[in-house]
Design an enzyme around this catalytic site. Structure first.
Site, mmCIF file in Angstrom:
data_model
loop_
_atom_site.group_PDB
_atom_site.id
_atom_site.type_symbol
_atom_site.label_atom_id
_atom_site.label_comp_id
_atom_site.label_asym_id
_atom_site.label_seq_id
_atom_site.Cartn_x
_atom_site.Cartn_y
_atom_site.Cartn_z
ATOM 1 N N GLU A 1 -5.625 6.076 -3.813
ATOM 2 C CA GLU A 1 -4.270 6.637 -3.794
ATOM 3 C C GLU A 1 -4.009 7.205 -5.191
ATOM 4 O OE1 GLU A 1 -1.493 4.163 -0.616
ATOM 5 O OE2 GLU A 1 -1.716 3.327 -2.598
ATOM 6 N N HIS B 1 -4.932 4.357 -7.813
ATOM 7 C CA HIS B 1 -4.930 3.067 -7.142
ATOM 8 C C HIS B 1 -6.196 2.924 -6.306
ATOM 9 C CE1 HIS B 1 -3.115 0.220 -3.938
ATOM 10 N NE2 HIS B 1 -3.765 -0.446 -4.861
ATOM 11 N N SER C 1 -0.935 -1.580 -8.205
ATOM 12 C CA SER C 1 -0.851 -1.427 -6.755
ATOM 13 C C SER C 1 0.592 -1.486 -6.284
ATOM 14 C CB SER C 1 -1.673 -2.518 -6.062
ATOM 15 O OG SER C 1 -1.210 -3.780 -6.453
ATOM 16 N N ASN D 1 0.038 -0.276 0.787
ATOM 17 C CA ASN D 1 0.514 -1.657 0.689
ATOM 18 C C ASN D 1 1.953 -1.812 1.161
ATOM 19 O OD1 ASN D 1 -1.917 -2.589 -0.133
ATOM 20 N ND2 ASN D 1 -1.423 -2.699 -2.305
#
Ligand code: 3H9
Length: 701
Positions: free
Chosen positions: A444, A432, A411, A482
């Site tokens: 992702e 991800h 991540s 993130n």
């Protein structure tokens, strides 16, 4: 006739064929063609019945969404349907694929409906911030009853053909050829002397039940489950009109309510979300003839929550998957977790025992890397530490067959460095997933410097196969989602130092529409995750940047969130409802005192802007760096992975709608007061100066 509508004769039956790929949307040409065709059929003395069939994979999927917001062109869909319903010859709509929105409304305008048994029907307008505006709210309750109509119109969920038959929405199911089925049904109507049977004249669905009670109950449900949404309440009001008014007046009321929805900003945002999701699947610089690698078998490394969730995602779509753990004990724990997850679905009634066993049979536990030799794709979901990733990828490189896709679920780590652990970096890609991976829709797809076109395109196809919304992102710390959420969470924490409580911040963002407040979210995922990221960032980012300290204080006290029974909130055993954490107040006071901040009350708009504009400013940097292909991709990530309210279109669309000049002014103010975290993104400055939006920039650069 127009190109998209053909009127043919089969004996004394008029056959109207619609051909407007890809989904036979009811754009201007289709509406005009249908009007003319039905009028001609009506006026031709030798025609005894009319059959309406669509070509291609589906019946009509609704109004042409691209036309909303543009000047209307006559004939309108309600006018067309009035003519269809008024036809003096009986008409049959032959439904296959999906009859959605205006498509179902056209079918309801026809006098009879037959559906292929795998077809679906629905009124999904509410998902676009609208309501069925071509008679759906008036005709459906008359046929299916108020309860079913409210359920379909307010949820927007389509139903299958069998259910539609049960609720009198269609008259018969068929298999096989569409035209044949339509002609057979129409001939039967003529033989039996059955003439037009207009939905608008039916009353059965409105009688014999307490419609007022149903409407009251739906109001209560919407208030609880769909707060902040504009169109669901208007959907109910339109159905209510069907229960009180004659058809013509009900249609008029529906039109007024539809126009209110059409003019609401939520409609623009939700339609943006619809197209953004479809656009996200397209990779601009990929050749259209790129070959896809076949994916028949998969493997997942790591039997933790994430690894098991990914394995379940493969099994859910029928792909055999091997789950690898380092020893038998860890493996058994992983397999047990898979069984428990399915068992919970069985208990909830969303999965049958048989389906559970079939899916579990697709998951094979292994402890030896050699067992992965035949996998078409391997997804690594081990601990987020470069040394651990290195060991995994070196072993994969040694055992996997040529052409296997080697994917990392990292991540935040550098995918290019991970790829460099292998002799085939072109086969390495990031996948991800978001936790729980078997539930969350977002994926992702991380494109490394050396990821080949073929591998990238196949990775997107894997996402589609797993029923995910896949978005391509570039390599950077945290990728898109993130990296942005870090800015958001940090600003939320700074608000605690300025005087807010977690309850106030969470409530303000929930009122804005976020599915969850940032502190409840952090308690859920665990405070130790953020702590590890901050530790890395403190070591690498410029020393003058200030970091908030409340989270560190909680971690030091062993309060890591739900898993320890306390974090920003306190939790009773077995209960996830956040309660006030009495140990927090002194920590907040201390955090403010240490920085010399005098605590004061903060207003809701300030809280929202501080958090949401932090997302936007970072999103602008991501866009300019080319980490995301387009601003709408960032929106898709936030809508599907972070609980951003769809009715605001995603953070970038929201910023466009506020006005980038206004956003920039606020960002500059915060920069002056709070320091360099708020350094305005150059792209934001440029677009604000030019009076343009992120959306325009994506289109024109
Ligand atoms: C309405 O009807 C209002 C009326 O009540 C009142 C009017 C007065 N229009 O999703 P896909 C495009 S509101 C224009 O990838 P799938 C889509 O953008 C409407 N374009 O395929 C894509 O284009 P591209 C109510 C549309 O097989 C391509 O078709 N109806 C429309 O996964 C393929 O789409 C809805 O809300 C449209 N209506 O799913 C239904 N629909 O290739 C919306 C699709 O350029 N549509 N496109 O990216 C869907 O739910 C799905 O598209 C469907 C097919 C299930 C039909």
């Amino acid at each position: 006739m127009t190109d998209v509508i053909r009127l043919e004769r089969r004996g004394d039956i008029a056959l109207i064929l619609v051909n407007n790929p890809p989904v036979n949307a009811l754009g201007h040409a289709v509406r005009k063609g249908l009007l003319d065709a039905f009028r001609q059929a009506d006026e031709a003395p030798e025609v005894t019945a009319v059959v309406l069939v669509c070509e291609g994979p589906t019946f009509m999927a609704g109004a042409d969404i691209k036309e909303f917001g543009k000047p209307p062109q006559a004939p309108s869909l309600p006018e067309v349907i009035e003519v269809i319903e008024g036809c003096r010859k009986p008409s049959v709509a032959v439904i296959h694929g999906s009859a959605l929105g205006g498509g179902l409304e056209v079918a309801l305008g026809c006098h009879y409906r037959i559906a292929r048994s795998d077809a679906k029907v629905g009124l999904p307008e509410v998902k676009l911030g609208l309501l069925p505006g071509a008679g759906g709210t008036q005709r459906l309750p008359r046929l299916a009853g108020v309860e079913k109509a409210l359920e379909m119109i307010v949820s927007g969920q389509p139903i299958g053909a069998a259910e539609a038959l049960e609720h009198h929405i269609v008259d018969e199911l068929f298999e096989g050829d569409l035209i044949e089925a339509g002609l057979t049904y129409a001939r039967r109507l003529v033989e039996e002397g059955r003439g037009p049977r207009r939905s608008g004249e039916q009353t059965r669905g409105l009688e014999g039940v307490d419609n007022e009670a149903l409407i009251r109950a739906k109001h209560a449900e919407v208030a609880k489950r769909m707060p902040g949404l504009f169109s669901p309440l208007r959907c109910i009001a339109a159905v209510e009109a069907a229960t009180r008014l004659p058809l013509a007046e009900g249609l008029k009321r529906e039109r007024e309510l539809f126009t209110e929805c059409l003019n609401s900003p939520q409609r623009g945002a939700l339609i943006h979300s619809f197209f953004a999701e479809r656009q996200a699947g397209k990779i601009d610089d990929l050749p259209s003839d790129v070959k896809l690698r076949p994916i028949r078998t998969a493997a997942v490394i790591g039997g933790g929550t994430m690894g098991v969730g990914i394995a379940l995602s493969f099994a859910n779509t029928g792909v055999p998957v091997k789950l690898l753990e380092i020893n038998d004990e860890a493996l058994q724990r992983g397999l047990q977790r898979a069984r428990e997850t399915y068992a919970a679905s069985v208990k909830r009634g969303s999965l049958t025992e048989d389906a559970m066993e079939q899916r579990l049979a697709l998951i094979a536990g292994v402890t030896d890397y050699g067992a992965l030799a035949d996998a078409d794709v391997v997804v690594e979901a081990v601990f987020e530490e470069m040394g651990v990733k290195q060991q995994v990828f070196e072993q994969l490189d040694a055992v996997c067959k040529p052409g296997a896709i080697l994917a990392s679920n990292t991540s935040s780590l550098d995918l290019n460095a991970i790829a460099a652990f292998t002799k085939r970096p072109e086969d390495v890609v990031g996948l991800h997933f978001f936790s729980p991976a078997n539930v969350m829709r977002l994926l992702e797809v991380v494109r490394g410097e050396r990821t080949s076109d073929e591998v990238l395109a196949t990775a997107m196809a894997i996402g589609k196969q797993l029923k995910k919304v896949s978005v391509v992102v570039g390599v950077c710390d945290g990728f898109v989602g993130n990296r942005m959420v870090f800015q958001y969470g940090r600003e939320a924490e700074f608000l605690l130092e300025e005087g807010a409580t977690p309850q106030q911040v969470d409530a303000a963002l929930r009122n804005f529409g976020m599915a969850m407040g940032p502190f409840a979210m952090r308690d859920l995922s665990g405070l130790d995750i953020g702590q590890a990221i901050r530790k890395r960032q403190r070591a690498t980012l410029p020393a003058h940047l200030d970091f908030p300290t409340v989270s560190d204080k909680l971690c030091a006290a062993g309060m890591l969130g739900q898993k320890t029974g306390a974090g920003y909130y306190r939790y009773e055993p077995g209960n996830r409802t956040p309660q006030e954490n009495p140990d927090l107040a002194p920590m907040l006071e201390a955090a403010s005192r240490e920085k010399g901040i005098e605590r004061k009350a903060l207003d809701e708009q300030y809280i929202v802007e501080r958090c949401i504009f932090a997302l936007v400013n970072e999103g602008a940097k991501i866009l300019e760096e080319g980490i995301a292909q387009r601003s709408s991709d960032i929106d898709v990530i936030y809508l599907n992975g972070y609980g951003f309210p769809a009715f605001r279109g995603g953070p970038m669309y929201y910023a466009d709608s506020v006005g980038l000049d206004k956003v920039l002014a606020r960002v500059k103010e915060l920069h002056a007061r709070c320091g360099d975290w708020w350094k305005p993104a150059p792209l934001l400055e440029k677009l604000a100066a030019e009076g343009r939006t992120f959306t325009e920039w994506q289109a024109g650069q």
